[in-house]
Design a protein around this motif. Sequence first.
Motif, PDB file in Angstrom:
ATOM      1  N   SER A  33       0.873  -1.125   0.003  1.00 24.66           N
ATOM      2  CA  SER A  33      -0.162   0.054  -0.172  1.00 24.66           C
ATOM      3  C   SER A  33       0.977   1.148  -0.017  1.00 24.66           C
ATOM      4  O   SER A  33       1.537   1.760   1.061  1.00 24.66           O
ATOM      5  CB  SER A  33      -0.792  -0.034   1.412  1.00 24.66           C
ATOM      6  N   PRO A  34       1.018   1.665  -1.115  1.00 22.93           N
ATOM      7  CA  PRO A  34       2.028   3.099  -1.306  1.00 22.93           C
ATOM      8  C   PRO A  34       1.526   4.090  -0.419  1.00 22.93           C
ATOM      9  O   PRO A  34       0.168   4.262  -0.438  1.00 22.93           O
ATOM     10  CB  PRO A  34       2.200   3.153  -2.696  1.00 22.93           C
ATOM     11  N   ALA A  35       2.258   4.973   0.018  1.00 23.28           N
ATOM     12  CA  ALA A  35       1.826   6.320   0.500  1.00 23.28           C
ATOM     13  C   ALA A  35       1.308   7.219  -0.413  1.00 23.28           C
ATOM     14  O   ALA A  35       1.356   7.184  -1.609  1.00 23.28           O
ATOM     15  CB  ALA A  35       3.249   6.836   1.154  1.00 23.28           C
ATOM     16  N   HIS A  36       0.333   7.968  -0.034  1.00 27.10           N
ATOM     17  CA  HIS A  36      -0.341   8.807  -0.892  1.00 27.10           C
ATOM     18  C   HIS A  36       0.506   9.967  -1.242  1.00 27.10           C
ATOM     19  O   HIS A  36       1.326  10.348  -0.887  1.00 27.10           O
ATOM     20  CB  HIS A  36      -1.483   9.592  -0.012  1.00 27.10           C
ATOM     21  N   HIS A  37       0.508  10.273  -2.701  1.00 30.78           N
ATOM     22  CA  HIS A  37       1.018  11.363  -3.279  1.00 30.78           C
ATOM     23  C   HIS A  37       0.247  12.502  -4.113  1.00 30.78           C
ATOM     24  O   HIS A  37      -0.612  11.719  -4.913  1.00 30.78           O
ATOM     25  CB  HIS A  37       2.111  10.712  -3.989  1.00 30.78           C
ATOM     26  N   PHE A  38       0.118  13.533  -3.565  1.00 34.84           N
ATOM     27  CA  PHE A  38      -0.613  14.749  -4.356  1.00 34.84           C
ATOM     28  C   PHE A  38       0.496  15.548  -5.018  1.00 34.84           C
ATOM     29  O   PHE A  38       1.272  16.131  -4.349  1.00 34.84           O
ATOM     30  CB  PHE A  38      -1.402  15.254  -3.373  1.00 34.84           C
ATOM     31  N   GLY A  39       0.631  15.486  -6.564  1.00 36.84           N
ATOM     32  CA  GLY A  39       1.544  16.388  -6.898  1.00 36.84           C
ATOM     33  C   GLY A  39       1.424  16.682  -8.538  1.00 36.84           C
ATOM     34  O   GLY A  39       0.320  16.155  -8.996  1.00 36.84           O
ATOM     35  N   MET A  40       1.945  17.809  -8.864  1.00 35.66           N
ATOM     36  CA  MET A  40       1.963  18.183 -10.364  1.00 35.66           C
ATOM     37  C   MET A  40       3.482  18.484 -10.732  1.00 35.66           C
ATOM     38  O   MET A  40       4.017  19.026 -10.006  1.00 35.66           O
ATOM     39  CB  MET A  40       0.781  19.184 -10.422  1.00 35.66           C
ATOM     40  N   GLY A  41       3.498  18.525 -12.116  1.00 32.56           N
ATOM     41  CA  GLY A  41       4.716  19.000 -12.537  1.00 32.56           C
ATOM     42  C   GLY A  41       4.618  19.996 -13.671  1.00 32.56           C
ATOM     43  O   GLY A  41       3.628  19.947 -14.449  1.00 32.56           O
ATOM     44  N   PHE A  42       5.460  20.761 -13.819  1.00 28.39           N
ATOM     45  CA  PHE A  42       5.594  21.908 -14.826  1.00 28.39           C
ATOM     46  C   PHE A  42       7.088  21.874 -15.457  1.00 28.39           C
ATOM     47  O   PHE A  42       8.118  21.479 -14.981  1.00 28.39           O
ATOM     48  CB  PHE A  42       5.294  23.337 -14.211  1.00 28.39           C
ATOM     49  N   ALA A  43       6.869  22.245 -16.527  1.00 29.12           N
ATOM     50  CA  ALA A  43       8.119  22.066 -17.240  1.00 29.12           C
ATOM     51  C   ALA A  43       9.247  23.230 -16.989  1.00 29.12           C
ATOM     52  O   ALA A  43      10.381  23.003 -16.891  1.00 29.12           O
ATOM     53  CB  ALA A  43       7.972  22.343 -19.152  1.00 29.12           C
ATOM     54  N   ASP A  44       8.794  24.460 -16.778  1.00 28.36           N
ATOM     55  CA  ASP A  44       9.659  25.567 -16.145  1.00 28.36           C
ATOM     56  C   ASP A  44       8.708  26.641 -15.440  1.00 28.36           C
ATOM     57  O   ASP A  44       7.450  26.410 -15.146  1.00 28.36           O
ATOM     58  CB  ASP A  44      10.065  26.259 -17.655  1.00 28.36           C
ATOM     59  N   MET A  45       9.565  27.371 -14.838  1.00 25.39           N
ATOM     60  CA  MET A  45       8.891  28.363 -13.903  1.00 25.39           C
ATOM     61  C   MET A  45       7.810  29.369 -14.475  1.00 25.39           C
ATOM     62  O   MET A  45       6.826  29.427 -13.912  1.00 25.39           O
ATOM     63  CB  MET A  45      10.008  29.114 -13.154  1.00 25.39           C
ATOM     64  N   GLY A  46       8.043  29.661 -15.518  1.00 29.13           N
ATOM     65  CA  GLY A  46       7.116  30.398 -16.238  1.00 29.13           C
ATOM     66  C   GLY A  46       5.700  29.688 -16.483  1.00 29.13           C
ATOM     67  O   GLY A  46       4.673  30.284 -16.143  1.00 29.13           O
ATOM     68  N   GLN A  47       5.584  28.406 -16.782  1.00 33.20           N
ATOM     69  CA  GLN A  47       4.485  27.353 -16.997  1.00 33.20           C
ATOM     70  C   GLN A  47       3.814  27.569 -15.466  1.00 33.20           C
ATOM     71  O   GLN A  47       2.575  27.676 -15.456  1.00 33.20           O
ATOM     72  CB  GLN A  47       4.744  26.390 -17.416  1.00 33.20           C
ATOM     73  N   MET A  48       4.494  27.317 -14.415  1.00 34.72           N
ATOM     74  CA  MET A  48       3.905  27.349 -13.038  1.00 34.72           C
ATOM     75  C   MET A  48       3.410  28.608 -12.555  1.00 34.72           C
ATOM     76  O   MET A  48       2.428  28.559 -11.967  1.00 34.72           O
ATOM     77  CB  MET A  48       5.187  26.911 -12.162  1.00 34.72           C
ATOM     78  N   LEU A  49       4.109  29.688 -12.918  1.00 38.36           N
ATOM     79  CA  LEU A  49       3.658  30.829 -12.626  1.00 38.36           C
ATOM     80  C   LEU A  49       2.302  31.431 -13.349  1.00 38.36           C
ATOM     81  O   LEU A  49       1.553  32.188 -12.713  1.00 38.36           O
ATOM     82  CB  LEU A  49       4.657  32.104 -12.379  1.00 38.36           C
ATOM     83  N   ALA A  50       2.100  30.609 -14.309  1.00 40.66           N
ATOM     84  CA  ALA A  50       0.952  30.924 -15.034  1.00 40.66           C
ATOM     85  C   ALA A  50      -0.183  30.508 -14.561  1.00 40.66           C
ATOM     86  O   ALA A  50      -1.428  30.919 -14.579  1.00 40.66           O
ATOM     87  CB  ALA A  50       0.940  30.466 -16.563  1.00 40.66           C
ATOM     88  N   VAL A  51      -0.129  29.525 -13.650  1.00 40.31           N
ATOM     89  CA  VAL A  51      -1.247  28.851 -12.902  1.00 40.31           C
ATOM     90  C   VAL A  51      -1.133  29.591 -11.455  1.00 40.31           C
ATOM     91  O   VAL A  51      -2.236  29.745 -10.741  1.00 40.31           O
ATOM     92  CB  VAL A  51      -0.861  27.390 -12.869  1.00 40.31           C
ATOM     93  N   PHE A  52      -0.048  29.241 -10.781  1.00 36.82           N
ATOM     94  CA  PHE A  52       0.114  29.738  -9.161  1.00 36.82           C
ATOM     95  C   PHE A  52       0.777  31.216  -9.239  1.00 36.82           C
ATOM     96  O   PHE A  52       1.939  31.526  -8.993  1.00 36.82           O
ATOM     97  CB  PHE A  52       0.947  28.844  -8.574  1.00 36.82           C
TER      98      PHE A  52
END
Length: 125
Positions: A33-52
């Motif tokens: 029973s693996p540990a729960h993991h909630f995550g997301m990935g972005f190619a670069d900081m610009g992509q992440m900052l467009a969402v967050f």
Amino acid sequence: MNEEVLQIRVGFPVADSLADAAGTMTAIESGASPAHHFGMGFADMGQMLAVFTPKRWELIGKLREIGPASVAELARQLGRDYKNVHGDVEKLAEWLAIERGDNGKVCVPYAEIVLDMRLPDRAAA
């Protein structure tokens, strides 16, 4: 509301995520029973900052501080226009950074959000 950790990774190869998923599938197939993991990935900081965006980080912080709230109450607490807060709530819910309850209130289901950014490789000397 659970108290999980949301992990946001920036600049990591897709192969890393696929290897993590393969490891989880192997564990499940073997009965673990693996540990729960909630995550997301972005190619670069610009992509992440467009969402967050900075305003959305502020919204997440305020929502975590006040607990579940209606979008109207959240807009009042932030001193922002309802329409803009509503749009930010929709985008953050789309990315699973916040949740909307059956009562219509929104909340941050995480106790912590960890941002992990991989720096580009250094050029050979």
